[in-house]
Design a protein around this motif. Sequence first.
Motif, PDB file in Angstrom:
ATOM      1  N   ALA A   1       4.998   7.928   0.612  1.00 19.30           N
ATOM      2  CA  ALA A   1       5.031   8.989   1.634  1.00 19.30           C
ATOM      3  C   ALA A   1       6.251   9.902   1.466  1.00 19.30           C
ATOM      4  O   ALA A   1       6.197  11.076   1.832  1.00 19.30           O
ATOM      5  CB  ALA A   1       5.027   8.365   3.027  1.00 19.30           C
TER       6      ALA A   1
ATOM      7  N   VAL B   1      -4.643   8.524  -4.664  1.00 17.17           N
ATOM      8  CA  VAL B   1      -3.982   7.338  -4.130  1.00 17.17           C
ATOM      9  C   VAL B   1      -4.925   6.138  -4.271  1.00 17.17           C
ATOM     10  O   VAL B   1      -6.093   6.214  -3.880  1.00 17.17           O
ATOM     11  CB  VAL B   1      -3.585   7.532  -2.654  1.00 17.17           C
ATOM     12  N   VAL B   2      -4.415   5.075  -4.837  1.00 18.56           N
ATOM     13  CA  VAL B   2      -5.189   3.836  -4.966  1.00 18.56           C
ATOM     14  C   VAL B   2      -4.654   2.858  -3.931  1.00 18.56           C
ATOM     15  O   VAL B   2      -3.528   2.369  -4.050  1.00 18.56           O
ATOM     16  CB  VAL B   2      -5.056   3.244  -6.385  1.00 18.56           C
ATOM     17  N   PRO B   3      -5.467   2.579  -2.892  1.00 18.05           N
ATOM     18  CA  PRO B   3      -4.944   1.701  -1.838  1.00 18.05           C
ATOM     19  C   PRO B   3      -4.683   0.305  -2.374  1.00 18.05           C
ATOM     20  O   PRO B   3      -5.341  -0.146  -3.314  1.00 18.05           O
ATOM     21  CB  PRO B   3      -6.075   1.694  -0.801  1.00 18.05           C
ATOM     22  N   GLY B   4      -3.731  -0.378  -1.755  1.00 22.32           N
ATOM     23  CA  GLY B   4      -3.391  -1.740  -2.174  1.00 22.32           C
ATOM     24  C   GLY B   4      -3.525  -2.704  -1.016  1.00 22.32           C
ATOM     25  O   GLY B   4      -3.744  -2.304   0.131  1.00 22.32           O
ATOM     26  N   VAL B   5      -3.397  -3.977  -1.322  1.00 23.34           N
ATOM     27  CA  VAL B   5      -3.359  -4.985  -0.262  1.00 23.34           C
ATOM     28  C   VAL B   5      -2.009  -4.856   0.427  1.00 23.34           C
ATOM     29  O   VAL B   5      -0.962  -4.949  -0.215  1.00 23.34           O
ATOM     30  CB  VAL B   5      -3.545  -6.400  -0.843  1.00 23.34           C
ATOM     31  N   SER B   6      -2.028  -4.621   1.724  1.00 22.97           N
ATOM     32  CA  SER B   6      -0.783  -4.366   2.455  1.00 22.97           C
ATOM     33  C   SER B   6      -0.180  -5.668   2.975  1.00 22.97           C
ATOM     34  O   SER B   6      -0.857  -6.695   3.089  1.00 22.97           O
ATOM     35  CB  SER B   6      -1.053  -3.428   3.623  1.00 22.97           C
TER      36      SER B   6
ATOM     37  N   ASP C   1       0.836  -1.193   0.000  1.00 24.54           N
ATOM     38  CA  ASP C   1       0.000   0.000   0.000  1.00 24.54           C
ATOM     39  C   ASP C   1       0.876   1.251   0.000  1.00 24.54           C
ATOM     40  O   ASP C   1       1.932   1.268   0.632  1.00 24.54           O
ATOM     41  CB  ASP C   1      -0.891  -0.008   1.249  1.00 24.54           C
TER      42      ASP C   1
ATOM     43  N   LEU D   1       0.538  -6.162   5.927  1.00 30.57           N
ATOM     44  CA  LEU D   1      -0.098  -6.416   7.222  1.00 30.57           C
ATOM     45  C   LEU D   1      -1.163  -7.505   7.109  1.00 30.57           C
ATOM     46  O   LEU D   1      -1.117  -8.530   7.800  1.00 30.57           O
ATOM     47  CB  LEU D   1      -0.723  -5.116   7.742  1.00 30.57           C
TER      48      LEU D   1
ATOM     49  N   LEU E   1       0.681   4.137   1.485  1.00 28.80           N
ATOM     50  CA  LEU E   1       0.772   5.024   2.647  1.00 28.80           C
ATOM     51  C   LEU E   1       0.950   4.291   3.975  1.00 28.80           C
ATOM     52  O   LEU E   1       1.045   4.909   5.029  1.00 28.80           O
ATOM     53  CB  LEU E   1      -0.467   5.935   2.713  1.00 28.80           C
ATOM     54  N   LEU E   2       1.023   2.950   3.953  1.00 31.53           N
ATOM     55  CA  LEU E   2       1.304   2.189   5.180  1.00 31.53           C
ATOM     56  C   LEU E   2       2.765   1.735   5.108  1.00 31.53           C
ATOM     57  O   LEU E   2       3.071   0.687   4.539  1.00 31.53           O
ATOM     58  CB  LEU E   2       0.358   0.983   5.293  1.00 31.53           C
ATOM     59  N   PHE E   3       3.625   2.546   5.660  1.00 31.81           N
ATOM     60  CA  PHE E   3       5.073   2.321   5.564  1.00 31.81           C
ATOM     61  C   PHE E   3       5.494   2.135   4.096  1.00 31.81           C
ATOM     62  O   PHE E   3       6.388   1.334   3.801  1.00 31.81           O
ATOM     63  CB  PHE E   3       5.505   1.134   6.429  1.00 31.81           C
TER      64      PHE E   3
END
Lengths: 232, 232
Positions: free
Chosen positions: B107, B121-126, B99, B128, B101-103
Amino acid sequence: MATLYGVGVGPGDPELLTLKAVRILSSAQVVAYPANPRGDSVALSIAGHHLPATAEHIVMAMDFVPDRRSANAAYDSGAEQIAARLAAGQDVVVLCEGDPLLFGSFAYLLPRVPTATRIEVVPGVSSLTTCAAAAVRPLALGSEPLLCLPATLPAADLARALDGVAAVAVFKVGRHLATVAAALQQAGLAEGAVCVIRASHPDQQILPLPEALHRPDGVPYFSMILARRPSP
Amino acid sequence: MATLYGVGVGPGDPELLTLKAVRILSSAQVVAYPANPRGDSVALSIAGHHLPATAEHIVMAMDFVPDRRSANAAYDSGAEQIAARLAAGQDVVVLCEGDPLLFGSFAYLLPRVPTATRIEVVPGVSSLTTCAAAAVRPLALGSEPLLCLPATLPAADLARALDGVAAVAVFKVGRHLATVAAALQQAGLAEGAVCVIRASHPDQQILPLPEALHRPDGVPYFSMILARRPSP
């Protein structure tokens, strides 16, 4: 041996399904999902059109209330029906909003299915990263820890959990908005915080925390607050 | 006005791309991504075959080392080239593992592009949720907070961050494995902890923490430890 699939269908925008989720849904024989007492399911509304018309539906209808009796009964009954299909050699696909294991309902099914079940979890786009994407803000920077905090905690536990935290995402805000806002304020995290409402849905909204607090009707359950401590 | 897209391409399995990511990649004119000094890019290897052959590539080649000078120079130069394409009216697609924006590396680009830039921003599978899926274990249950903790923190800060935590996912473990394991042990979180190595890649491994500690070659950077406090 049949497989139980826990499939994340993303936060709301049907385009945020993964290719893998689409492949598995497209050939599903049996599909299960939580729904409200009228049978309406957010997960089904996101992903339903990828399912074959012939798929059998197991609807876990429950009241979405703090008292867990209705939900527990629905998961018990759902797990029993799922186990019967698996025992008959049929794969079962469970639809999960967002991701199955990040505050997702699949966690409640897991302990209810037979221990020898072959399980495959397909991760989905979670509300966590979707809210950050909507607000175009990093969740945490560099070596900062990020706390994922359910708003459903008692106020004292919220305050304790926020003590000294660098960055936080508060899940399931809903009717807990004022309590959460007070805890963020006390922890020095309220400045610059935003509330993201129904991220990736057509009616998505991103509000500074004070504006969210002034909404006459409050904010829905599917709202998240993102906050970071100002750099020293 | 041109748009800068930050697109999450998921954790490694190309099937964990979203439909939205595939759509945006398929019509990309200009694409940018971090790479090692030889120009190899994990994000490109995951998602590259969806790009048109005509797409222009902006390669941000950097050393992946704690000293940030190489990375900063690559982001500076990348941001300058990106800004030039945007000013010329071309959309630019930045590929981000997991993703954005998750580390994620996106960013670091954000503060470097002109402030008026239109960003989506297109979120992705992180990683996590992918690690939790690989291990088939909930990240946190019910109202438990979940801490996302970068292993790159100094040992004393790790210990402080873990104090009283119910559930934790430790990112970027790599050479910090022994330090992290000691901090988890001290915090009462080591029991039942697992180390997930290269989740969703063909060589994915899930090891109990003690086994991970006994690997003669340590664990790669893309490893995550999942731990939960035993119920009281």
